[in-house]
Write a protein that holds these residues in place. Structure first.
Motif, PDB file in Angstrom:
ATOM      1  N   TYR A 122       0.858  -1.189   0.000  1.00 44.53           N
ATOM      2  CA  TYR A 122       0.000   0.000   0.000  1.00 44.53           C
ATOM      3  C   TYR A 122       0.890   1.234   0.000  1.00 44.53           C
ATOM      4  CZ  TYR A 122      -3.953  -3.024   1.161  1.00 44.53           C
ATOM      5  OH  TYR A 122      -4.914  -4.006   1.141  1.00 44.53           O
ATOM      6  N   LEU A 123       0.734   2.064  -1.030  1.00 47.44           N
ATOM      7  CA  LEU A 123       1.489   3.311  -1.120  1.00 47.44           C
ATOM      8  C   LEU A 123       0.739   4.395  -0.353  1.00 47.44           C
ATOM      9  CD1 LEU A 123       4.000   4.637  -2.369  1.00 47.44           C
ATOM     10  CD2 LEU A 123       2.604   5.211  -4.374  1.00 47.44           C
ATOM     11  N   ILE A 124       1.469   5.163   0.459  1.00 47.91           N
ATOM     12  CA  ILE A 124       0.882   6.152   1.351  1.00 47.91           C
ATOM     13  C   ILE A 124       1.417   7.533   0.989  1.00 47.91           C
ATOM     14  CG2 ILE A 124       0.613   6.851   3.764  1.00 47.91           C
ATOM     15  CD1 ILE A 124       1.284   3.898   4.485  1.00 47.91           C
ATOM     16  N   GLY A 125       0.520   8.529   0.855  1.00 42.20           N
ATOM     17  CA  GLY A 125       0.956   9.895   0.549  1.00 42.20           C
ATOM     18  C   GLY A 125      -0.180  10.774   0.058  1.00 42.20           C
ATOM     19  N   ARG A 126       0.187  11.970  -0.400  1.00 42.10           N
ATOM     20  CA  ARG A 126      -0.822  12.951  -0.835  1.00 42.10           C
ATOM     21  C   ARG A 126      -1.181  12.829  -2.315  1.00 42.10           C
ATOM     22  NH1 ARG A 126       0.524  17.737  -1.171  1.00 42.10           N
ATOM     23  NH2 ARG A 126       2.758  17.632  -0.734  1.00 42.10           N
ATOM     24  N   GLU A 127      -0.401  12.072  -3.092  1.00 42.22           N
ATOM     25  CA  GLU A 127      -0.681  11.925  -4.522  1.00 42.22           C
ATOM     26  C   GLU A 127      -1.820  10.937  -4.708  1.00 42.22           C
ATOM     27  OE1 GLU A 127      -1.214  12.715  -7.747  1.00 42.22           O
ATOM     28  OE2 GLU A 127       0.827  13.523  -7.578  1.00 42.22           O
ATOM     29  N   ARG A 128      -3.030  11.448  -4.842  1.00 44.82           N
ATOM     30  CA  ARG A 128      -4.218  10.600  -4.854  1.00 44.82           C
ATOM     31  C   ARG A 128      -4.297   9.706  -6.079  1.00 44.82           C
ATOM     32  NH1 ARG A 128      -7.820  12.188  -0.964  1.00 44.82           N
ATOM     33  NH2 ARG A 128      -9.438  10.960  -1.992  1.00 44.82           N
ATOM     34  N   ARG A 129      -3.634  10.078  -7.164  1.00 42.82           N
ATOM     35  CA  ARG A 129      -3.725   9.276  -8.382  1.00 42.82           C
ATOM     36  C   ARG A 129      -3.005   7.940  -8.255  1.00 42.82           C
ATOM     37  NH1 ARG A 129      -1.819  13.237 -13.060  1.00 42.82           N
ATOM     38  NH2 ARG A 129      -0.484  13.993 -11.355  1.00 42.82           N
ATOM     39  N   VAL A 130      -2.022   7.858  -7.370  1.00 46.38           N
ATOM     40  CA  VAL A 130      -1.238   6.629  -7.267  1.00 46.38           C
ATOM     41  C   VAL A 130      -1.240   6.030  -5.864  1.00 46.38           C
ATOM     42  CG1 VAL A 130       0.277   7.235  -9.189  1.00 46.38           C
ATOM     43  CG2 VAL A 130       0.893   7.936  -6.868  1.00 46.38           C
ATOM     44  N   CYS A 131      -1.584   6.792  -4.845  1.00 48.29           N
ATOM     45  CA  CYS A 131      -1.500   6.297  -3.472  1.00 48.29           C
ATOM     46  C   CYS A 131      -2.724   5.465  -3.109  1.00 48.29           C
ATOM     47  CB  CYS A 131      -1.351   7.460  -2.494  1.00 48.29           C
ATOM     48  SG  CYS A 131       0.271   8.246  -2.575  1.00 48.29           S
ATOM     49  N   ASP A 132      -2.483   4.326  -2.479  1.00 52.01           N
ATOM     50  CA  ASP A 132      -3.567   3.449  -2.031  1.00 52.01           C
ATOM     51  C   ASP A 132      -4.219   3.975  -0.758  1.00 52.01           C
ATOM     52  OD1 ASP A 132      -3.015   1.197  -4.009  1.00 52.01           O
ATOM     53  OD2 ASP A 132      -1.097   1.328  -2.974  1.00 52.01           O
ATOM     54  N   HIS A 137      -2.726  15.899   5.015  1.00 56.02           N
ATOM     55  CA  HIS A 137      -1.957  16.896   5.757  1.00 56.02           C
ATOM     56  C   HIS A 137      -0.818  17.442   4.896  1.00 56.02           C
ATOM     57  CE1 HIS A 137       0.280  18.748   9.089  1.00 56.02           C
ATOM     58  NE2 HIS A 137      -0.873  18.713   9.740  1.00 56.02           N
ATOM     59  N   PRO A 138      -0.599  18.774   4.899  1.00 54.11           N
ATOM     60  CA  PRO A 138       0.438  19.355   4.014  1.00 54.11           C
ATOM     61  C   PRO A 138       1.857  18.938   4.366  1.00 54.11           C
ATOM     62  CG  PRO A 138      -0.475  21.009   5.503  1.00 54.11           C
ATOM     63  CD  PRO A 138      -1.346  19.805   5.628  1.00 54.11           C
ATOM     64  N   SER A 139       2.097  18.457   5.584  1.00 54.10           N
ATOM     65  CA  SER A 139       3.451  18.031   5.960  1.00 54.10           C
ATOM     66  C   SER A 139       3.802  16.653   5.414  1.00 54.10           C
ATOM     67  CB  SER A 139       3.589  18.022   7.485  1.00 54.10           C
ATOM     68  OG  SER A 139       2.779  17.004   8.054  1.00 54.10           O
ATOM     69  N   GLN A 143       4.466  11.050  -2.139  1.00 54.82           N
ATOM     70  CA  GLN A 143       4.684   9.606  -1.978  1.00 54.82           C
ATOM     71  C   GLN A 143       5.559   9.444  -0.747  1.00 54.82           C
ATOM     72  OE1 GLN A 143       5.639   7.471  -5.698  1.00 54.82           O
ATOM     73  NE2 GLN A 143       5.008   9.293  -6.820  1.00 54.82           N
ATOM     74  N   HIS A 144       4.903   9.277   0.382  1.00 58.08           N
ATOM     75  CA  HIS A 144       5.561   9.410   1.676  1.00 58.08           C
ATOM     76  C   HIS A 144       6.182   8.103   2.164  1.00 58.08           C
ATOM     77  CE1 HIS A 144       5.869  11.872   5.435  1.00 58.08           C
ATOM     78  NE2 HIS A 144       6.036  10.653   5.968  1.00 58.08           N
ATOM     79  N   ALA A 145       5.390   7.029   2.156  1.00 58.48           N
ATOM     80  CA  ALA A 145       5.849   5.748   2.709  1.00 58.48           C
ATOM     81  C   ALA A 145       5.075   4.623   2.032  1.00 58.48           C
ATOM     82  CB  ALA A 145       5.662   5.710   4.225  1.00 58.48           C
ATOM     83  N   ALA A 146       5.441   3.391   2.390  1.00 59.69           N
ATOM     84  CA  ALA A 146       4.749   2.222   1.840  1.00 59.69           C
ATOM     85  C   ALA A 146       4.635   1.159   2.919  1.00 59.69           C
ATOM     86  CB  ALA A 146       5.488   1.664   0.634  1.00 59.69           C
ATOM     87  N   ILE A 170       8.180   1.223   5.175  1.00 58.44           N
ATOM     88  CA  ILE A 170       9.385   1.832   4.615  1.00 58.44           C
ATOM     89  C   ILE A 170       9.091   3.291   4.285  1.00 58.44           C
ATOM     90  CG2 ILE A 170       8.791   0.969   2.301  1.00 58.44           C
ATOM     91  CD1 ILE A 170      11.791   0.909   1.676  1.00 58.44           C
ATOM     92  N   ASP A 171       9.949   4.181   4.744  1.00 53.72           N
ATOM     93  CA  ASP A 171       9.836   5.600   4.424  1.00 53.72           C
ATOM     94  C   ASP A 171      10.532   5.857   3.088  1.00 53.72           C
ATOM     95  OD1 ASP A 171       9.286   8.503   5.737  1.00 53.72           O
ATOM     96  OD2 ASP A 171      11.181   8.532   4.613  1.00 53.72           O
ATOM     97  N   LEU A 172       9.866   6.585   2.200  1.00 59.45           N
ATOM     98  CA  LEU A 172      10.375   6.795   0.841  1.00 59.45           C
ATOM     99  C   LEU A 172      11.139   8.111   0.704  1.00 59.45           C
ATOM    100  CD1 LEU A 172       7.252   5.543  -1.148  1.00 59.45           C
ATOM    101  CD2 LEU A 172       9.279   4.247  -0.436  1.00 59.45           C
ATOM    102  N   GLY A 173      11.922   8.444   1.739  1.00 62.24           N
ATOM    103  CA  GLY A 173      12.687   9.684   1.690  1.00 62.24           C
ATOM    104  C   GLY A 173      11.815  10.899   1.857  1.00 62.24           C
ATOM    105  N   SER A 174      10.794  10.811   2.684  1.00 62.28           N
ATOM    106  CA  SER A 174       9.874  11.925   2.889  1.00 62.28           C
ATOM    107  C   SER A 174      10.576  13.100   3.569  1.00 62.28           C
ATOM    108  CB  SER A 174       8.677  11.473   3.734  1.00 62.28           C
ATOM    109  OG  SER A 174       9.112  11.095   5.035  1.00 62.28           O
TER     110      SER A 174
END
Length: 228
Positions: A122-132, A137-139, A143-146, A170-174
């Motif tokens: 599951y991809l986690i983040g603010r990019e709604r087109r690709v994140c599951d 939140h703006p902080s 593509q924040h973590a998975a 896993i943190d994706l270099g957020s």
């Protein structure tokens, strides 16, 4: 008299030759245009077919060349819905048998449960087109973590190595980090999640507690066979 008449005749011939306007030479373009042969429809068709055959040969030559991508290039060109995805699943990725869930809390308020057992990552983040699991939140990075399920070999209580499917984060270099039990994770490293772990992303006040529908005593139902 005869001499005079002859002189007059010569004079007339000279005057006629002088009065005649000299003819202009034809231009080279006109000559070449008149001399060029007129092509028939058959000749035009044959010439067009010849050009098409040449184009096909050049296209076939280009297609025969090897333009395969390297592994690094494939990572850079991993796109979905026009968005470059930063994360790709490892070889040991597996879909879990155990029904894991994320329980979100905002202060003392419990929000809707997230069921995270239907796929291997599951991809986690603010990019709604690709994140599951989209965040707002703006902080939080786009593509924040998975959340990744991995098949790993671990010893059981008796010391026997067994293959198990375990959840990892896993943190994706957020920019603002990912946290498990208030400990910030190093980027690009897998951290195993235990039952009742509390997860946070960036400066968001929301907390996510990971649980499953069973109890700790049923931990073996998600395991594989013993490793020889």
């Amino acid at each position: 008299e005869k001499m005079a008449s002859r002189e007059k005749e010569r004079h007339r011939r000279r005057s006629r030759s002088r009065s005649r306007s000299p003819q202009r030479p034809r231009s080279g373009r006109r000559r070449s245009r008149e001399r060029s042969p007129v092509r028939s429809d058959q000749q035009v068709d044959d010439r067009g077919r010849k050009r098409k055959d040449e184009e096909k040969e050049s296209t076939a030559h280009i297609e025969a060349r090897d333009f395969s991508h390297s592994g690094k290039l494939l990572e850079d060109t991993n796109t979905f819905k026009g968005v470059v995805v930063k994360y790709s699943e490892p070889e040991e990725a597996r879909k879990p048998k155990r029904r894991w869930r994320l329980y979100p809390f905002k202060g003392n308020e419990q929000l809707d449960v997230l069921y995270v057992h239907r796929q291997s990552a599951y991809l986690i983040g603010r990019e709604r087109r690709v994140c599951d699991i989209p965040m707002h939140h703006p902080s939080i990075s786009k593509q924040h973590a998975a959340l990744q399920y991995r098949l790993v070999t671990q010893p059981d209580e008796d010391g026997i190595p067994r293959r198990r499917v375990k959840p990892y984060l896993i943190d994706l270099g957020s920019t603002n980090g990912s946290y498990v039990n208030n400990q910030r994770l190093d980027p690009s490293r897998y951290y195993e999640l235990k039952e009742q772990d509390m997860i946070k992303f960036g400066f968001s006040s929301r907390e996510y507690v990971i649980l499953h529908e069973g109890s700790k005593g049923e931990e073996g139902e998600d395991d594989g066979t013993a490793t020889p």
